[in-house]
Write an enzyme that holds these catalytic residues in place. Structure first.
Site, PDB file in Angstrom:
ATOM      1  N   ARG A 172      -4.531  22.527 -13.205  1.00  0.00           N
ATOM      2  CA  ARG A 172      -3.434  21.706 -13.755  1.00  0.00           C
ATOM      3  C   ARG A 172      -3.652  21.364 -15.225  1.00  0.00           C
ATOM      4  O   ARG A 172      -2.697  21.066 -15.950  1.00  0.00           O
ATOM      5  CB  ARG A 172      -3.253  20.429 -12.907  1.00  0.00           C
ATOM      6  CG  ARG A 172      -2.047  19.606 -13.301  1.00  0.00           C
ATOM      7  CD  ARG A 172      -1.679  18.576 -12.251  1.00  0.00           C
ATOM      8  NE  ARG A 172      -0.697  17.631 -12.745  1.00  0.00           N
ATOM      9  CZ  ARG A 172      -0.049  16.736 -12.003  1.00  0.00           C
ATOM     10  NH1 ARG A 172      -0.292  16.681 -10.705  1.00  0.00           N
ATOM     11  NH2 ARG A 172       0.826  15.903 -12.532  1.00  0.00           N
TER      12      ARG A 172
ATOM     13  N   ARG B 262       0.829  -1.236   0.000  1.00  0.00           N
ATOM     14  CA  ARG B 262       0.000   0.000   0.000  1.00  0.00           C
ATOM     15  C   ARG B 262       0.857   1.277   0.000  1.00  0.00           C
ATOM     16  O   ARG B 262       0.430   2.308   0.498  1.00  0.00           O
ATOM     17  CB  ARG B 262      -0.949   0.035   1.193  1.00  0.00           C
ATOM     18  CG  ARG B 262      -1.944  -1.084   1.214  1.00  0.00           C
ATOM     19  CD  ARG B 262      -3.094  -0.768   2.143  1.00  0.00           C
ATOM     20  NE  ARG B 262      -3.924  -1.941   2.269  1.00  0.00           N
ATOM     21  CZ  ARG B 262      -3.742  -2.886   3.204  1.00  0.00           C
ATOM     22  NH1 ARG B 262      -2.790  -2.754   4.103  1.00  0.00           N
ATOM     23  NH2 ARG B 262      -4.539  -3.917   3.244  1.00  0.00           N
TER      24      ARG B 262
ATOM     25  N   GLU C 207       7.817  19.640 -24.756  1.00  0.00           N
ATOM     26  CA  GLU C 207       7.186  20.055 -23.501  1.00  0.00           C
ATOM     27  C   GLU C 207       7.766  21.394 -23.010  1.00  0.00           C
ATOM     28  O   GLU C 207       7.065  22.203 -22.413  1.00  0.00           O
ATOM     29  CB  GLU C 207       7.357  18.991 -22.415  1.00  0.00           C
ATOM     30  CG  GLU C 207       6.547  17.722 -22.629  1.00  0.00           C
ATOM     31  CD  GLU C 207       5.037  17.879 -22.386  1.00  0.00           C
ATOM     32  OE1 GLU C 207       4.596  18.932 -21.884  1.00  0.00           O
ATOM     33  OE2 GLU C 207       4.290  16.941 -22.721  1.00  0.00           O
TER      34      GLU C 207
ATOM     35  N   LYS D 174       1.961  11.826 -10.990  1.00  0.00           N
ATOM     36  CA  LYS D 174       1.187  10.929 -11.862  1.00  0.00           C
ATOM     37  C   LYS D 174       2.031   9.695 -12.157  1.00  0.00           C
ATOM     38  O   LYS D 174       3.128   9.802 -12.710  1.00  0.00           O
ATOM     39  CB  LYS D 174       0.813  11.631 -13.172  1.00  0.00           C
ATOM     40  CG  LYS D 174      -0.293  12.658 -13.000  1.00  0.00           C
ATOM     41  CD  LYS D 174      -0.732  13.205 -14.345  1.00  0.00           C
ATOM     42  CE  LYS D 174      -1.822  14.256 -14.178  1.00  0.00           C
ATOM     43  NZ  LYS D 174      -2.205  14.890 -15.453  1.00  0.00           N
TER      44      LYS D 174
ATOM     45  N   HIS E 212      -2.584  13.602 -27.901  1.00  0.00           N
ATOM     46  CA  HIS E 212      -2.885  12.232 -27.481  1.00  0.00           C
ATOM     47  C   HIS E 212      -3.566  11.449 -28.598  1.00  0.00           C
ATOM     48  O   HIS E 212      -3.309  10.259 -28.781  1.00  0.00           O
ATOM     49  CB  HIS E 212      -3.799  12.232 -26.240  1.00  0.00           C
ATOM     50  CG  HIS E 212      -3.062  12.562 -24.979  1.00  0.00           C
ATOM     51  ND1 HIS E 212      -3.663  13.157 -23.893  1.00  0.00           N
ATOM     52  CD2 HIS E 212      -1.763  12.387 -24.642  1.00  0.00           C
ATOM     53  CE1 HIS E 212      -2.762  13.323 -22.937  1.00  0.00           C
ATOM     54  NE2 HIS E 212      -1.606  12.876 -23.362  1.00  0.00           N
TER      55      HIS E 212
ATOM     56  N   LYS F  95       6.406  23.863 -13.300  1.00  0.00           N
ATOM     57  CA  LYS F  95       5.562  22.696 -13.025  1.00  0.00           C
ATOM     58  C   LYS F  95       5.216  22.640 -11.539  1.00  0.00           C
ATOM     59  O   LYS F  95       4.070  22.336 -11.173  1.00  0.00           O
ATOM     60  CB  LYS F  95       6.276  21.412 -13.475  1.00  0.00           C
ATOM     61  CG  LYS F  95       5.504  20.152 -13.130  1.00  0.00           C
ATOM     62  CD  LYS F  95       4.805  19.513 -14.277  1.00  0.00           C
ATOM     63  CE  LYS F  95       3.842  18.422 -13.853  1.00  0.00           C
ATOM     64  NZ  LYS F  95       3.873  17.224 -14.653  1.00  0.00           N
TER      65      LYS F  95
ATOM     66  N   HIS G 258       5.592  11.306 -27.874  1.00  0.00           N
ATOM     67  CA  HIS G 258       4.745  12.281 -27.177  1.00  0.00           C
ATOM     68  C   HIS G 258       5.066  13.745 -27.552  1.00  0.00           C
ATOM     69  O   HIS G 258       4.176  14.500 -27.929  1.00  0.00           O
ATOM     70  CB  HIS G 258       4.897  12.065 -25.669  1.00  0.00           C
ATOM     71  CG  HIS G 258       4.039  12.949 -24.838  1.00  0.00           C
ATOM     72  ND1 HIS G 258       2.672  12.800 -24.765  1.00  0.00           N
ATOM     73  CD2 HIS G 258       4.342  14.006 -24.058  1.00  0.00           C
ATOM     74  CE1 HIS G 258       2.180  13.725 -23.962  1.00  0.00           C
ATOM     75  NE2 HIS G 258       3.171  14.471 -23.520  1.00  0.00           N
TER      76      HIS G 258
ATOM     77  N   HIS H 131      -2.183  18.873 -25.923  1.00  0.00           N
ATOM     78  CA  HIS H 131      -2.257  17.445 -25.581  1.00  0.00           C
ATOM     79  C   HIS H 131      -3.524  16.764 -26.068  1.00  0.00           C
ATOM     80  O   HIS H 131      -3.551  15.550 -26.218  1.00  0.00           O
ATOM     81  CB  HIS H 131      -2.120  17.255 -24.069  1.00  0.00           C
ATOM     82  CG  HIS H 131      -0.694  17.352 -23.598  1.00  0.00           C
ATOM     83  ND1 HIS H 131       0.095  18.454 -23.854  1.00  0.00           N
ATOM     84  CD2 HIS H 131       0.099  16.486 -22.908  1.00  0.00           C
ATOM     85  CE1 HIS H 131       1.296  18.263 -23.329  1.00  0.00           C
ATOM     86  NE2 HIS H 131       1.327  17.073 -22.751  1.00  0.00           N
TER      87      HIS H 131
ATOM     88  N   ASN I  65      -2.205  20.807 -20.372  1.00  0.00           N
ATOM     89  CA  ASN I  65      -2.693  19.995 -21.495  1.00  0.00           C
ATOM     90  C   ASN I  65      -2.713  20.755 -22.823  1.00  0.00           C
ATOM     91  O   ASN I  65      -3.259  20.251 -23.805  1.00  0.00           O
ATOM     92  CB  ASN I  65      -4.110  19.467 -21.200  1.00  0.00           C
ATOM     93  CG  ASN I  65      -4.089  18.472 -20.059  1.00  0.00           C
ATOM     94  OD1 ASN I  65      -3.057  17.892 -19.771  1.00  0.00           O
ATOM     95  ND2 ASN I  65      -5.213  18.312 -19.384  1.00  0.00           N
TER      96      ASN I  65
ATOM     97  N   GLU J 229      -5.402  17.763 -10.411  1.00  0.00           N
ATOM     98  CA  GLU J 229      -5.990  18.218 -11.671  1.00  0.00           C
ATOM     99  C   GLU J 229      -7.504  18.407 -11.586  1.00  0.00           C
ATOM    100  O   GLU J 229      -8.266  17.858 -12.386  1.00  0.00           O
ATOM    101  CB  GLU J 229      -5.627  17.269 -12.830  1.00  0.00           C
ATOM    102  CG  GLU J 229      -5.825  17.929 -14.179  1.00  0.00           C
ATOM    103  CD  GLU J 229      -5.216  17.152 -15.353  1.00  0.00           C
ATOM    104  OE1 GLU J 229      -4.145  16.562 -15.214  1.00  0.00           O
ATOM    105  OE2 GLU J 229      -5.862  17.173 -16.414  1.00  0.00           O
TER     106      GLU J 229
HETATM  107  N1  GLY Z   1       2.007  16.007 -17.763  1.00  0.00           N
HETATM  108  C1  GLY Z   1       0.903  16.730 -17.314  1.00  0.00           C
HETATM  109  C2  GLY Z   1       0.693  16.678 -15.846  1.00  0.00           C
HETATM  110  O1  GLY Z   1       1.557  16.242 -15.118  1.00  0.00           O
HETATM  111  O2  GLY Z   1      -0.346  17.073 -15.381  1.00  0.00           O
END
Ligand code: GLY
Length: 361
Positions: free
Chosen positions: A243, A123, A187, A145, A254, A229, A266, A250, A247, A239
């Site tokens: 956040r 966990r 990016e 993420k 995507h 960031k 990417h 993106h 995007n 998000e």
């Molecule tokens: N790569 C976008 C984010 O981390 O929200």
């Protein structure tokens, strides 16, 4: 060397993040102070792992035995349930307990896979990111993420799981393949477009040095993107809304990745996505056409203009956009710009509007 802190309000977590060249002594010091006597594993992909095996063992042998240096095959295919299970089995066979620390050495795939492994083992065990690609350094190692892919789509199984610390060593960029380096610059250009006019100017003026990977300018650029960031994640870790500024480019990006079966990397897909988002921004929000042209020129200057949008039909793109998890009520939602560095979030786009943007090249 610069030290940053990511302060997360909800969990009252502070994550230190170092950016510099040759951070091994700093990492050793940190591990000595926080992880003496604990069970450590370093996990990396086969490419990065073989390149840096000697350096890692020379620098960190006091913290873990050689058999705790674990490799998985390089590439996106390793972000799979099978690879996750293999690593879980290995760790448990090695008696990894709750006191375990995982060091994730590598690019985005390593960070996502090892991060999710850390999130799920007992966990949640401690995690430190050692990002080695430009993309991982400026983006994926920051913000928690983590996850793996599912045959249905990318990153569909995952979590928000924050590391204890991040060590971003610019030296790793020396061994990055050219394509991977340019991929990360996609990016970097995105950050400049959405948040930072000064970074934009550096990118326009320092092209030669940046393409030659001049370490001083790279450290400056990576540190700036890290700061940007961190500021976004501190405002909106999970998000909820803000956040999604990240995007920009993106939504279509995507879709291009998916339609090309991930042949288009990417950063290159996001570059094409930014060109479309910029045209939509021009049509719908009055973003100056002259700035759209500057974006095109910047992407060209960094050899990011790779995708031929004519390879994808409007219907193909639209259908993928509708399956995007951010689509609502039959309309994809885009991050657009009303002016340079002034984003408009969750802008609903109609099919005819996308068609017009696609024809505006
Ligand atoms: N790569 C976008 C984010 O981390 O929200």
């Amino acid at each position: 060397m610069q030290k940053f802190e990511l302060n997360l309000k909800e969990t009252r977590h502070t994550i230190p993040l170092w950016v510099g060249t040759d951070l091994w002594p700093t990492l050793r010091q940190y591990l000595g102070a926080h992880y003496q006597g604990r069970t450590l594993f370093l996990i990396s992909d086969s490419r990065v792992g073989s390149l840096y095996r000697r350096t890692v063992l020379e620098n960190l042998s006091e913290f873990f035995p050689e058999e705790h240096f674990i490799l998985f095959p390089e590439g996106e295919a390793s972000k799979s349930r099978e690879q996750l299970a293999r690593l879980q089995d290995m760790l448990l066979e090695h008696k990894a307990g709750r006191d375990t620390l995982l060091l994730a050495l590598g690019g985005g795939v390593s960070g996502d896979l090892v991060g999710f492994l850390a999130a799920t083992l007992h966990r949640g065990v401690d995690l430190i990111h050692l990002p080695t690609s430009l993309l991982a350094q400026v983006d994926s190692s920051i913000g928690g993420k983590v996850g793996i892919n599912h045959p249905v789509g990318k990153n569909l199984i995952g979590a928000f799981y924050q590391p204890r610390a991040i060590f971003t060593d610019i030296r790793f960029l020396d061994t990055l393949a050219e394509e991977e380096y340019l991929n990360g610059l996609g990016e970097v250009i995105k950050y400049a477009a959405i948040l930072d006019g000064e970074l934009w100017t550096w990118l326009e003026k320092e092209r030669e040095k940046i393409l030659q990977r001049d370490s001083a300018i790279l450290e400056k650029i990576v540190a700036r993107c890290v700061e940007l960031k961190i500021a976004v994640v501190e405002k909106d870790e999970k998000e909820s809304r803000y956040r999604s500024i990240l995007n920009f480019g993106h939504t279509v990006g995507h879709a291009i990745e998916k339609l090309s079966h991930y042949e288009v990397k990417h950063g290159f897909a996001v570059a094409a996505g930014m060109k479309i988002a910029a045209r939509l921004s021009n049509q719908l929000l009055g973003l100056p056409r002259s700035w759209v042209n500057r974006l095109d020129q910047l992407l060209e200057a960094y050899r990011l203009n790779r995708t031929n949008l004519a390879d994808f039909s409007l219907d193909q793109l639209w259908n993928v956009l509708l399956t995007d998890k951010k689509s609502r009520r039959q309309h994809p939602h885009f991050t657009l710009l009303k002016a340079p560095q002034q984003a408009e979030l969750f802008y609903p786009v109609q099919k005819e509007e996308l068609e017009r943007a696609l024809s505006a090249f």
